[in-house]
Design a protein around this motif. Structure first.
Motif, short mmCIF file in Angstrom:
data_model
loop_
_atom_site.label_atom_id
_atom_site.label_comp_id
_atom_site.label_asym_id
_atom_site.label_seq_id
_atom_site.Cartn_x
_atom_site.Cartn_y
_atom_site.Cartn_z
N TRP A 3 0.82 -1.21 0.00
CA TRP A 3 0.00 0.00 0.00
C TRP A 3 0.86 1.26 0.00
N LEU A 50 -3.07 -4.90 7.13
CA LEU A 50 -3.27 -3.47 7.34
C LEU A 50 -3.87 -3.21 8.72
N CYS A 55 -2.26 3.49 8.10
CA CYS A 55 -2.71 4.78 7.55
C CYS A 55 -2.29 5.93 8.45
N LEU A 67 -3.36 2.49 -2.16
CA LEU A 67 -3.87 1.13 -2.32
C LEU A 67 -4.91 1.17 -3.43
#
Ligand code: HEC
Length: 268
Positions: A3, A50, A55, A67
């Motif tokens: 990502w 994730l 993030c 992503l």
């Protein structure tokens, strides 16, 4: 790297935003551990590895997050996307900039208002399709988010195995807290958080993968077998005196080392 914006791998893997916490009590540290656990989020996010911290690195943002199907430009994400939650996706592609949680945002951080807990619960269950978090998990996550602050000066920091070892300490603090609360799901999630950190170390230590895997399996067996806190504390004691020391000594040969990382990325 799954990502990460192509071309930004080195920047992301070698540097991280700093965060200065308003206090590092057990609740805040527990929250920081769970924030880094992919299994807190369900479904696709957990499968991809994730977590909240992917993030919001150290609770801040991630300008290089990209992503496919979730981001428009780097640093953006659509958290109501069907990639994360097949049942709840809103059917629209509406990515927005990932906010820095050290900054005042649209959700009040005021503990008395109590707006963060339901917001985080909603994120986990509705947006990411995760399992219902327990009150102890939500309390810890909210305590952590409330504590996130900017450092002055607000600079990028290097990355090192010490980050992951500290996160394993956080996971242990979290497990103790969850044992005290009689929160079995919280204990298991804390153990999962520690195992994820061992996995992150393994990515950077190709020569120690076998030992890291067996440490992770031992942890898993302690959780699955419901073996209680003393057994977990013995594991941690052994880890701190053994493998953790070895990892610190070998850091220069690992992919935490800037030159080794550059070479490895060039070979990709
Ligand atoms: C895929 C990337 C991604 C992940 C994973 C993620 N977030 Fe976020 N987060 C965002 C984005 C994007 C927003 C802004 C959403 C909006 O404005 O509608 C946001 C908003 C927030 C906010 C509100 C900030 C404000 O404005 O007050 C909080 C708090 C938050 N996230 C915490 C978390 C927690 C806790 C987790 C894990 C359970 C998590 N986030 C996981 C991308 C992410």
């Amino acid at each position: 790297m799954r990502w990460t914006e192509p071309g930004a791998e080195y920047a992301l893997l070698s540097k991280q935003p700093s965060a200065c916490l308003a206090g590092e009590g057990p609740h805040v540290r527990s929250g920081r551990a769970l924030f880094g656990a992919p299994t807190l989020l369900g479904g696709q996010a957990a499968k991809a590895g994730l977590s909240c911290a992917s993030c919001h690195i150290n609770g801040r943002g991630n300008p290089h997050f990209l992503l496919f199907g979730v981001s428009a430009a780097p640093g953006t994400a659509d958290v109501t996307n069907s990639f994360f939650s097949a049942a709840r996706g809103n059917g629209r592609f509406d990515p927005v900039a990932i906010p820095d949680l050290a900054m005042p945002g649209k959700v009040s951080r005021d503990a008395k208002a109590g707006a963060l807990e339901p917001f985080i619960r909603n994120l986990i269950v509705e947006e990411f399709g995760g399992e219902e978090p327990t009150p102890a998990m939500l309390g810890a996550l909210a305590a952590y988010v409330r504590a996130i602050g900017q450092c002055s000066p607000d600079t990028l920091m290097g990355r090192g195995v010490g980050d992951q070892l500290r996160a394993i300490d956080d996971g242990m603090t979290s497990a103790v807290l969850m044992f005290e609360r009689g929160d079995h799901a919280g204990v298991l999630l804390s153990i999962a958080a520690m195992r994820h950190q061992l996995g992150l170390i393994a990515e950077r230590y190709p020569g120690n993968r076998r030992e890291l895997l067996s440490a992770s399996r031992a942890l898993q067996a302690l959780g699955d077998g419901n073996r209680g806190l003393p057994a977990l504390q013995r594991w941690k004691h052994g880890f701190d005196r053994g493998l953790a020391q070895k990892l610190r000594r070998g850091e220069g040969r690992s992919l935490y080392d800037a030159a080794q990382l550059r070479n490895a990325l060039a070979r990709e």
